[in-house]
Each structure stands twice: as C-alpha cells, then as structure tokens.
Design an enzyme around this catalytic site. Structure first.
Site, short mmCIF file in Angstrom:
data_model
loop_
_atom_site.label_atom_id
_atom_site.label_comp_id
_atom_site.label_asym_id
_atom_site.label_seq_id
_atom_site.Cartn_x
_atom_site.Cartn_y
_atom_site.Cartn_z
N ASN A 207 0.85 -1.19 0.00
CA ASN A 207 0.00 0.00 0.00
C ASN A 207 0.88 1.24 0.00
OD1 ASN A 207 0.57 0.70 2.90
ND2 ASN A 207 -0.47 -1.26 3.23
N ASP A 276 -4.44 -6.44 4.55
CA ASP A 276 -5.54 -7.29 5.01
C ASP A 276 -5.55 -8.65 4.32
OD1 ASP A 276 -6.61 -5.37 6.78
OD2 ASP A 276 -7.66 -4.38 5.13
N LYS A 286 9.37 -15.64 -11.29
CA LYS A 286 8.57 -14.53 -11.81
C LYS A 286 7.46 -15.07 -12.69
CE LYS A 286 8.80 -10.41 -14.73
NZ LYS A 286 9.67 -9.53 -15.57
N LYS A 335 -14.66 0.17 15.10
CA LYS A 335 -13.40 -0.56 15.29
C LYS A 335 -12.96 -0.52 16.74
CE LYS A 335 -8.80 -0.84 13.14
NZ LYS A 335 -7.95 -0.29 12.06
N LYS A 339 -12.75 -4.20 18.56
CA LYS A 339 -11.41 -4.75 18.73
C LYS A 339 -10.85 -4.53 20.13
CE LYS A 339 -10.43 -4.39 13.80
NZ LYS A 339 -10.34 -5.82 13.49
#
Length: 407
Positions: A207, A276, A286, A335, A339
């Site tokens: 990311n 995630d 590859k 959340k 959590k």
C-alpha cells in the site's frame, strides 16, 4: 508559568530580531531563566545590551567565551529548551545540514533537549523547495515549529513569513515544555509503515504508507522519556535516534514481532498499514504474462493483529489507527468497540493534507464511549504529540487494562 525552566533563546539576523526583546520580557514575566545567544548578523538589528538587561544575563556572542572556551556546553548543560526566534532561512539550512560554524549552531548541536524554531523570512524564500525540505528534515529529527504567520512583510510582500506573535510563541513553549519527560521510562511499542505480501520472486502486494506517522509517534514518545520499540515495515525513513528498531516485511512477521513484545510494554500504538490480504500461493519464479489476457489471484486474510492484541491485553493502553476513504469516524468508532482498544485515530485519506505521502495529517481521536476530538490539519509530528497527550490522559485516569472503553 515557566518557573524553574531554563530557556536558551537564539536570535538570528532578520528584521524580526527586534521582537526578541518582547519574547525575553514575556518569558521573564513567566519566571523562566533566559540566556540569549546572538549571531553576528543579529547585532545589526538589535543591541546585545538590550537583551542582556532584559534577561539579566550577559548575551553570548561569537568570540566571547565562558573562560574555558566551552560556552556552548555551559549554555546547554541544564537547558530545558532551545528557542530560536527569529529563525532565518540560513539558520534553518545550517541546522538541517548539521553545520556548526558559529556559536548558535554549535549550541544547537550540543543541546540534547527539545528545540523550538520560529521561522521569519520573505514568503518566496519560505516557499522555496530547499527551505521546505530543510523544515521537513528538522521536523523528522524532532524539532518543533511555531509559525510563520501570514500578512504584510517588511519588504512589502504579502504571504507567509512573519515571525509568529509573542503569544503564539509562548503557547508553543508551554506546549513543548509541558510534554518534556512526562512518559519517563514508560515502555511504548509502536508499529509503522506498510507490509509487503509476496506474489512471486519479484512482485508483492502493498500500500501507499510511507511510515511517517508511526515514525513520528515513536520519535515523539522517545523525546518525552519513553523506552520505545518501533516495529516497522519497509520504509525509506532513517531510524529515529534512541529507538529500538525492529524491521519486518510481511503481516505475519509483524504479527509475530508485536505479539512477542506486547506483554512487556505499557502502551502500544499501532500506526502500521498492515495488508488485510495476501496471495494464497507464492510463486518461486517470476510469473510470465505469456499470451494470457488476464491473471486470477486467490487471496487469503492476514492475521488481525489489533483484535489479537485486544484479547491478549492485561495492563496495556492500546491505540489503533483507521485509514478510511468514507465514513472514517463511524468506522473508527465501530473498530474501537469491536477490537477492544482504548482509542482509534481516524483519518480520511482522500482529504488533501491527510493520509499517505504527505507531511501533514487531519485526524479524529475516537473513543469507545463515542467521544470524538477532531484535530485540524497539522504536521504528523504534532499529531503524534496529540496522540501521546491522549495516552498520558488515559494513564492519569487509571485506564484499567482488560476493560477497554471504561472511563
């Protein structure tokens, strides 16, 4: 009141140097001890005698030593803060490069405490990419900034570059001094950066996280006296000084590194952007595109580190992050409750000035009881301190480990 605080004021050669008299007077009225260091250029704008009379101490200048030639050591030995106001583009550049070619820059290198810089210069100079780079570098090294303000400048231009007002500078001094060593010997564990999930021998899924937010938290906690361990995914950032850096790559590696260290920490701030999902199968070579029009990847969930921490916590304060593209505050509240954490830092990464690949952030501190504190756009270093302020408040409230959300 700054009773008992020892402040070294560095004055450099800009037209705003005359305002140093007001700064010294204001600090003395608040019962600080002030020692002034002037550059040679500053003497062209205000006489050393003026600042000596106001501070009650001789002004330190180039060529004047404390008997044994160690003026820079004597000045910084017991100093609680180095305040540079006004700070020209020249002094900012020297500090960023580690140059020590006069008394003030030598004092800056010898000083081991917090540094507060108050820029003052022409707006075109302030906006110059090199000046902005130098300011970014100093922020990353832990320096604090106040200003500049905007308005009409001495040259007649309009824009940013005015020295911050005395009241604004005093607020910044109070903010910095109020944080000094308030997390003494607290064991703080921070996560930062992205993770990389390998796809084949050369590719991976990741990311846009740069790690700046987590690194800022780690360095800010260290500056406030905490014993900091930073578990970081791959970044281009230098390790914060005085921080124990643990480098990992994948979400599984980050999970193992964090879970093994969690029982021994007092606070965990989970700023990492952990993937995630990961490819179910990793190719040893590859993957060639060949003549295939498309490639289908099968992904599987990575470990939910924050949920596991919420279940495992005993005495720890637990802070999570929620980077969202919509309904950031609502999802952060959910959340925090699901959590089992004490606080979630929410930010909408689609907003200009927030999220990845920028020096600033715009966040909301979200508590499980529904309380929300919305912060304006500020540097990630300042956001880090606001998060740590919230942690310090939770500690004062005696937040019971294992009972997240109770206040």
């Amino acid at each position: 009141m700054f009773t008992g605080k020892r402040i070294v004021l560095g004055v450099t050669g800009g037209i705003a140097a005359y305002k140093a008299a007001d700064i010294v007077s204001a600090l003395i009225k608040r019962e600080a001890t002030v020692r002034v260091v002037m550059t040679r250029a500053a003497r062209s704008f205000i006489a050393p005698l003026t600042l000596a009379v106001l501070s009650g101490h001789p002004v330190a200048e180039d060529g004047l030593t404390a008997g044994d030639g160690l003026t820079h050591i004597h000045l910084t030995r017991d100093a609680d803060l180095l305040l540079i106001a006004p700070a020209t583009a020249n002094i900012i550049g020297k500090l960023a490069a580690g140059i020590a070619d006069d008394l003030l820059t030598t004092v800056a290198l010898a000083h081991e405490g917090p540094v507060l810089i108050c820029p003052a210069m022409n707006s075109r100079m302030y906006r110059h990419p090199v000046v902005q780079r130098n300011i970014r570098m100093l922020r990353e090294l832990g320096c604090h900034f106040a200003g500049p303000g905007e308005g009409r400048l001495a040259c007649g231009d309009q824009g940013p570059g005015r020295l911050a007002g005395v009241d604004r500078i005093l607020e910044a001094v109070e903010s910095v001094l109020g944080r000094v060593r308030d997390l003494e010997k607290l064991r703080v564990l921070v996560t930062a950066g992205p993770t990389r999930e390998p796809l084949d021998a050369v590719r991976f899924l990741s990311n846009r996280s740069t790690g700046r937010m987590g690194y800022a938290v780690a360095d800010a906690a260290r500056s406030r006296g905490a014993l900091v361990t930073l578990v970081s995914g791959p970044t281009a950032l230098p390790a914060p000084p005085g921080v124990d850096l643990v480098q990992v790559t994948t979400a599984q590696e980050m999970c193992e590194a964090v879970m093994s260290r969690f029982p021994d920490c007092d606070v965990l701030i989970k700023a990492a952007a952990v993937a995630d999902f990961r490819p179910r199968e990793v190719q040893s070579r590859k993957i060639k595109k060949g003549g295939a029009p498309a490639l289908t990847l099968v992904l599987e969930r990575t470990p939910d580190i924050l949920s596991a921490l919420g279940r495992a916590r005993t005495h720890q304060i637990l802070v999570g992050f929620a980077a969202e593209t919509e309904e950031a505050e609502e999802r952060a509240l959910m959340k925090s409750r699901e959590k089992g954490v004490d606080l979630v830092v929410a930010n909408d990464v689609t907003r200009p000035g927030a999220g990845f690949e920028v020096e600033t952030n715009i966040v909301t501190l979200v508590y499980p009881d529904g309380r929300m504190i919305r912060l304006p756009e500020m540097s990630k270093r300042d956001v880090a301190h606001r998060i740590l302020d919230a942690v310090a408040e939770l500690r004062r409230e005696g937040m019971p480990g294992g009972q997240p959300g109770l206040r």
